[in-house]
Motif scaffolding. Structure first.
Motif, PDB file in Angstrom:
ATOM      1  N   VAL A  68       0.705  -1.040  -0.037  1.00 20.84           N
ATOM      2  CA  VAL A  68      -0.308   0.864  -0.118  1.00 20.84           C
ATOM      3  C   VAL A  68       0.688   1.390  -0.558  1.00 20.84           C
ATOM      4  CG1 VAL A  68      -1.663   1.300   1.504  1.00 20.84           C
ATOM      5  CG2 VAL A  68      -1.860  -1.464   1.675  1.00 20.84           C
ATOM      6  N   PRO A  69       1.028   2.385  -0.830  1.00 18.92           N
ATOM      7  CA  PRO A  69       1.520   3.194  -1.387  1.00 18.92           C
ATOM      8  C   PRO A  69       0.827   3.991  -0.521  1.00 18.92           C
ATOM      9  CG  PRO A  69       1.551   2.576  -3.774  1.00 18.92           C
ATOM     10  CD  PRO A  69       0.568   1.286  -2.864  1.00 18.92           C
ATOM     11  N   ARG A  70       1.566   5.018   0.673  1.00 20.90           N
ATOM     12  CA  ARG A  70       1.124   5.767   1.597  1.00 20.90           C
ATOM     13  C   ARG A  70       1.335   7.337   1.162  1.00 20.90           C
ATOM     14  NH1 ARG A  70      -2.426   6.043   6.337  1.00 20.90           N
ATOM     15  NH2 ARG A  70      -1.615   7.787   7.363  1.00 20.90           N
ATOM     16  N   GLY A  71       0.963   8.491   0.711  1.00 20.75           N
ATOM     17  CA  GLY A  71       1.290   9.436   1.185  1.00 20.75           C
ATOM     18  C   GLY A  71       0.976  10.195   2.208  1.00 20.75           C
ATOM     19  N   SER A  72       0.541  11.479   2.411  1.00 17.76           N
ATOM     20  CA  SER A  72      -0.199  11.626   3.909  1.00 17.76           C
ATOM     21  C   SER A  72      -1.112  10.764   4.928  1.00 17.76           C
ATOM     22  CB  SER A  72      -0.394  13.502   3.961  1.00 17.76           C
ATOM     23  OG  SER A  72       0.654  13.651   3.599  1.00 17.76           O
ATOM     24  N   GLY A  73      -1.912  10.222   3.909  1.00 11.28           N
ATOM     25  CA  GLY A  73      -3.052   9.456   4.081  1.00 11.28           C
ATOM     26  C   GLY A  73      -4.235  10.268   4.133  1.00 11.28           C
ATOM     27  N   THR A  74      -4.460  11.335   3.654  1.00 15.02           N
ATOM     28  CA  THR A  74      -5.722  12.306   3.703  1.00 15.02           C
ATOM     29  C   THR A  74      -6.720  12.121   2.859  1.00 15.02           C
ATOM     30  OG1 THR A  74      -4.231  13.974   1.931  1.00 15.02           O
ATOM     31  CG2 THR A  74      -3.709  14.464   4.418  1.00 15.02           C
ATOM     32  N   ASN A  75      -6.853  11.054   1.961  1.00 18.61           N
ATOM     33  CA  ASN A  75      -7.544  10.357   1.668  1.00 18.61           C
ATOM     34  C   ASN A  75      -9.083  10.291   2.605  1.00 18.61           C
ATOM     35  OD1 ASN A  75      -8.577   7.644   1.247  1.00 18.61           O
ATOM     36  ND2 ASN A  75      -6.419   7.500   1.220  1.00 18.61           N
ATOM     37  N   GLY A 134      -8.104  21.308  -0.803  1.00 16.64           N
ATOM     38  CA  GLY A 134      -8.318  21.501   0.729  1.00 16.64           C
ATOM     39  C   GLY A 134      -7.360  20.800   1.382  1.00 16.64           C
ATOM     40  N   SER A 135      -6.690  20.321   1.662  1.00 15.05           N
ATOM     41  CA  SER A 135      -5.408  19.598   2.363  1.00 15.05           C
ATOM     42  C   SER A 135      -3.716  19.674   1.566  1.00 15.05           C
ATOM     43  CB  SER A 135      -5.309  17.843   1.463  1.00 15.05           C
ATOM     44  OG  SER A 135      -5.411  17.254   0.928  1.00 15.05           O
ATOM     45  N   VAL A 136      -3.841  20.488   0.908  1.00 13.91           N
ATOM     46  CA  VAL A 136      -2.718  21.273   0.483  1.00 13.91           C
ATOM     47  C   VAL A 136      -1.581  21.240   1.350  1.00 13.91           C
ATOM     48  CG1 VAL A 136      -3.215  24.336   0.617  1.00 13.91           C
ATOM     49  CG2 VAL A 136      -2.041  23.036  -1.095  1.00 13.91           C
TER      50      VAL A 136
HETATM   51  C1  LIG Z   1      -9.020  17.985   4.611  1.00  9.98           C
HETATM   52  C2  LIG Z   1      -9.320  18.082   3.543  1.00  9.98           C
HETATM   53  C3  LIG Z   1      -9.475  18.772   2.328  1.00  9.98           C
HETATM   54  C4  LIG Z   1      -9.306  17.577   0.991  1.00  9.98           C
HETATM   55  N1  LIG Z   1      -9.461  18.783  -0.012  1.00  9.98           N
HETATM   56  C5  LIG Z   1      -9.446  17.816  -1.195  1.00  9.98           C
HETATM   57  C6  LIG Z   1      -9.580  18.440  -2.682  1.00  9.98           C
HETATM   58  O1  LIG Z   1      -9.762  19.935  -2.435  1.00  9.98           O
HETATM   59  N2  LIG Z   1      -9.660  18.178  -3.707  1.00  9.98           N
HETATM   60  C7  LIG Z   1      -9.648  16.866  -3.250  1.00  9.98           C
HETATM   61  O2  LIG Z   1      -9.310  16.173  -4.555  1.00  9.98           O
HETATM   62  N3  LIG Z   1      -9.102  16.037  -2.762  1.00  9.98           N
HETATM   63  C8  LIG Z   1      -8.814  16.779  -1.254  1.00  9.98           C
HETATM   64  N4  LIG Z   1      -8.724  15.641  -0.301  1.00  9.98           N
HETATM   65  C9  LIG Z   1      -8.661  14.631  -0.320  1.00  9.98           C
HETATM   66  C10 LIG Z   1      -6.930  14.195  -0.456  1.00  9.98           C
HETATM   67  O3  LIG Z   1      -6.985  15.251   0.433  1.00  9.98           O
HETATM   68  C11 LIG Z   1      -6.336  14.067  -1.854  1.00  9.98           C
HETATM   69  O4  LIG Z   1      -6.799  12.773  -2.350  1.00  9.98           O
HETATM   70  C12 LIG Z   1      -4.917  14.270  -1.785  1.00  9.98           C
HETATM   71  O5  LIG Z   1      -4.588  14.249  -3.143  1.00  9.98           O
HETATM   72  C13 LIG Z   1      -4.676  12.720  -0.844  1.00  9.98           C
HETATM   73  O6  LIG Z   1      -3.139  13.214  -0.358  1.00  9.98           O
HETATM   74  P1  LIG Z   1      -2.225  11.819   0.413  1.00  9.98           P
HETATM   75  O7  LIG Z   1      -0.269  12.734  -0.247  1.00  9.98           O
HETATM   76  O8  LIG Z   1      -2.833  12.422   1.286  1.00  9.98           O
HETATM   77  O9  LIG Z   1      -2.298  10.840   0.113  1.00  9.98           O
HETATM   78  P2  LIG Z   1      -2.862   9.514   0.234  1.00  9.98           P
HETATM   79  O10 LIG Z   1      -4.094   9.895   1.222  1.00  9.98           O
HETATM   80  O11 LIG Z   1      -1.490   8.660   1.341  1.00  9.98           O
HETATM   81  O12 LIG Z   1      -2.676   8.029  -0.722  1.00  9.98           O
HETATM   82  C14 LIG Z   1      -3.928   8.769  -1.828  1.00  9.98           C
HETATM   83  C15 LIG Z   1      -3.541   7.413  -2.664  1.00  9.98           C
HETATM   84  O13 LIG Z   1      -2.520   7.883  -3.174  1.00  9.98           O
HETATM   85  C16 LIG Z   1      -1.893   6.483  -3.210  1.00  9.98           C
HETATM   86  N5  LIG Z   1      -0.399   6.867  -3.350  1.00  9.98           N
HETATM   87  C17 LIG Z   1       0.100   7.816  -2.889  1.00  9.98           C
HETATM   88  N6  LIG Z   1       1.335   8.059  -2.461  1.00  9.98           N
HETATM   89  C18 LIG Z   1       2.177   7.296  -3.750  1.00  9.98           C
HETATM   90  C19 LIG Z   1       2.467   7.097  -4.639  1.00  9.98           C
HETATM   91  N7  LIG Z   1       4.057   7.149  -4.996  1.00  9.98           N
HETATM   92  N8  LIG Z   1       2.863   5.667  -5.745  1.00  9.98           N
HETATM   93  C20 LIG Z   1       0.962   5.435  -6.301  1.00  9.98           C
HETATM   94  N9  LIG Z   1       0.695   5.693  -5.429  1.00  9.98           N
HETATM   95  C21 LIG Z   1       0.615   6.826  -4.169  1.00  9.98           C
HETATM   96  C22 LIG Z   1      -1.907   5.723  -2.557  1.00  9.98           C
HETATM   97  O14 LIG Z   1      -2.038   4.665  -2.010  1.00  9.98           O
HETATM   98  C23 LIG Z   1      -3.291   5.656  -2.454  1.00  9.98           C
HETATM   99  O15 LIG Z   1      -4.596   5.367  -3.067  1.00  9.98           O
HETATM  100  C24 LIG Z   1      -9.389  16.424   1.278  1.00  9.98           C
HETATM  101  C25 LIG Z   1      -8.935  15.956   2.122  1.00  9.98           C
HETATM  102  C26 LIG Z   1      -8.383  16.041   3.205  1.00  9.98           C
HETATM  103  C27 LIG Z   1      -8.860  15.970   4.858  1.00  9.98           C
END
Ligand SMILES: Cc1cc2nc3c(=O)[nH]c(=O)nc-3n(C[C@H](O)[C@H](O)[C@H](O)COP(=O)(O)OP(=O)(O)OC[C@H]3O[C@@H](n4cnc5c(N)ncnc54)[C@H](O)[C@@H]3O)c2cc1C
Length: 464
Positions: A68-75, A134-136
């Motif tokens: 499971v690749p994981r960025g910041s887990g905000t999905n 929004g999670s920028v």
């Molecule tokens: C407060 C808040 C506001 C938000 N606002 C928005 C918004 O405006 N627009 C929006 O689109 N989303 C938004 N989101 C959702 C989320 O932030 C996005 O989906 C964001 O792109 C996820 O990034 P992350 O680094 O947290 O990835 P994660 O949640 O860790 O992972 C997301 C997916 O990417 C995969 N992944 C991660 N890194 C890799 C890698 N290197 N290689 C392959 N796969 C990978 C994971 O397996 C998973 O399937 C918001 C979430 C929150 C909590």
């Protein structure tokens, strides 16, 4: 289970300091920002470069260990919960901006860079990276790419997909490939870059990306428009676009959301308005002035109660922050916040919001709605309590109806959050059985041993 022999192999690749399998680590990585989903991995690894990722993937492929690749887990679609165990891959050691190329207007990055850093690094060179979820401040670019994240700039500038022009990917067999590049044009074969954007980690591991940058707009102006009801605000959205103005941001909040945000942020938002539009225009100064004036007129002509134009950059920042804090503000109200992202053609927003409100009433639920009005991307947000089983059944039934209605209106089950584990029962509503089968064929052609993020995107029946 990871045998001690395999653990030793992982240690040999990334070093003991980058292998985490204490109880607390496994618990930390058992959930993401999606309520109601949790499963522990067997081990968490933080590789330092693409070659280490490749070695790890080869071992996992040979031993059928889920990754499971994981960025910041905000999905918000349960797409990083390790539902089949296995390893979680972190990118905290791969978080460098490699290069900003001002001749080609590109930025080359590793997957673990936080999105806001990319935006700021571009701005420091007078350039612009528009995708701004929004999670920028927390999300990583690898996560943004893998979910094809949208944001407040989606209407005018597009989403993450529109700014990813090259990728480095480790395939499920451990091979490293490069797609695209610093190229404005490239039609050499299938567009693999686009295939991996939004793939939610189910097709490979993204280890690098080339992002497209554009010149930074010269000026920006922000305004807040108040309406008595949502229907009128939706009419104003259509009227602005019909007048051939594409604002940089066109967001809306319903009354319930405005009240909660004001209670949280205390910035003087009008809690008596039935709906609020946050509008921003950017570009050359004269155009921004002209468009802002014209949009204010259009809003008043369509029945707005008031237009408030931000007079200083600080005021503008407060207004956009208010929109960005919507989810955090709503989360304070009840133990569980379920945020969805049903999306419809822009012209159907008012109809869809009315449908959402009727469904909320029918199932006796509290649902606040805000979202990217310009994109038709709605965020109906249910304030609930996951411990109340009976209420959760009503929540599930309500969202199922909301997705069905969105698709009936020509929309989709998700505009930006992805399918993950949460929405896999609904994928065929949008893609059709044959569409899901085509996706499944792609998945298993690349990943025959189903090691990449299993349990996501496809139902148990559709999995191998
Ligand atoms: C407060 C808040 C506001 C938000 N606002 C928005 C918004 O405006 N627009 C929006 O689109 N989303 C938004 N989101 C959702 C989320 O932030 C996005 O989906 C964001 O792109 C996820 O990034 P992350 O680094 O947290 O990835 P994660 O949640 O860790 O992972 C997301 C997916 O990417 C995969 N992944 C991660 N890194 C890799 C890698 N290197 N290689 C392959 N796969 C990978 C994971 O397996 C998973 O399937 C918001 C979430 C929150 C909590």
């Amino acid at each position: 289970m990871i045998s001690s022999k395999i653990r030793k192999q992982f240690v040999a690749i990334v070093g003991e300091e980058n292998v985490f399998d204490s109880e607390s680590s496994l618990l930390n990585y058992s959930y993401d920002a999606t309520p109601g989903f949790q499963a522990r991995p067997h081990c968490v690894l933080a590789p330092r470069n693409v070659f280490e990722v490749s070695e790890i993937v080869k071992i996992c492929n040979a031993n059928r260990i889920p990754i499971v690749p994981r960025g910041s887990g905000t999905n918000l679609s349960a797409s990083t919960t390790p539902s089949k165990g296995g390893i979680v891959l972190l990118f905290k050691n791969m978080n460098e901006i490699i290069e900003i190329d001002e001749a080609n207007l590109t930025m080359t990055v590793q997957p673990g860079v936080i999105t806001q850093r990319i935006i700021e690094a571009a701005e420091a060179k007078g350039l612009f990276y528009p995708p701004d979820p929004g999670s920028v401040n927390i999300s990583q670019i690898g996560g943004n790419i893998s979910t094809n994240a949208g944001g407040l700039h989606g209407l005018k500038y597009g989403v993450t997909r529109d700014y990813v022009i090259g990728l480095q990917v480790v395939l499920p067999n451990g091979e490293i490939i490069e797609t695209g590049g610093k190229l404005a044009k490239d039609v050499a074969g299938y567009d693999l870059t686009r295939l991996f954007v939004g793939a939610e980690g189910t097709l490979g591991v993204i280890t690098g990306a080339v992002l497209k940058l554009i010149p930074k707009p010269e000026a920006t102006k922000t305004m807040l428009v108040l309406f008595e009801d949502l229907e009128t605000s939706a009419k104003a959205v259509s009227a602005i676009i019909e007048n051939r103005i594409i604002p940089a941001t066109l967001e809306f909040l319903d009354q319930a959301t405005v009240r909660v945000v004001e209670d949280f942020a205390q910035i003087g938002l009008p809690t008596d308005a039935g709906a609020v539009l946050l509008i921003e225009q950017d570009g050359p100064k004269e155009i921004v002035e002209r468009d802002t004036e014209r949009m204010a007129e259009i809003c008043m002509e369509t029945g707005a109660m008031d237009v408030q134009v931000a007079q200083t950059p600080e005021e503008a920042y407060e207004l956009t922050s208010a929109r960005r804090t919507a989810l955090s503000a709503l989360s304070r109200m009840k133990p569980t916040t379920i945020l969805e992202d049903a999306t419809v053609p822009r012209s159907k927003i008012a109809e869809m919001v009315a449908i959402i409100n009727d469904i909320a009433k029918k199932y006796e639920l509290t649902v606040c709605t805000f979202g990217h009005a310009g994109d038709g991307n709605l965020h109906p947000t249910c304030l609930t309590d996951a411990r109340d089983k009976e209420e959760m059944e009503r929540v599930d039934a309500a969202f199922k109806e909301i997705f069905e209605e969105a698709v009936r209106l020509g929309g989709t089950i998700t505009g930006e959050h992805g399918v993950g584990e949460m929405k896999l029962p609904y994928l065929s509503l949008k893609a059709g059985e044959a569409g899901v089968e085509a996706m499944r064929n792609i998945k298993f052609a690349l990943d025959p041993n189903a090691i990449m993020n299993p349990g996501k995107m496809f139902t148990a029946k559709q999995q191998r």
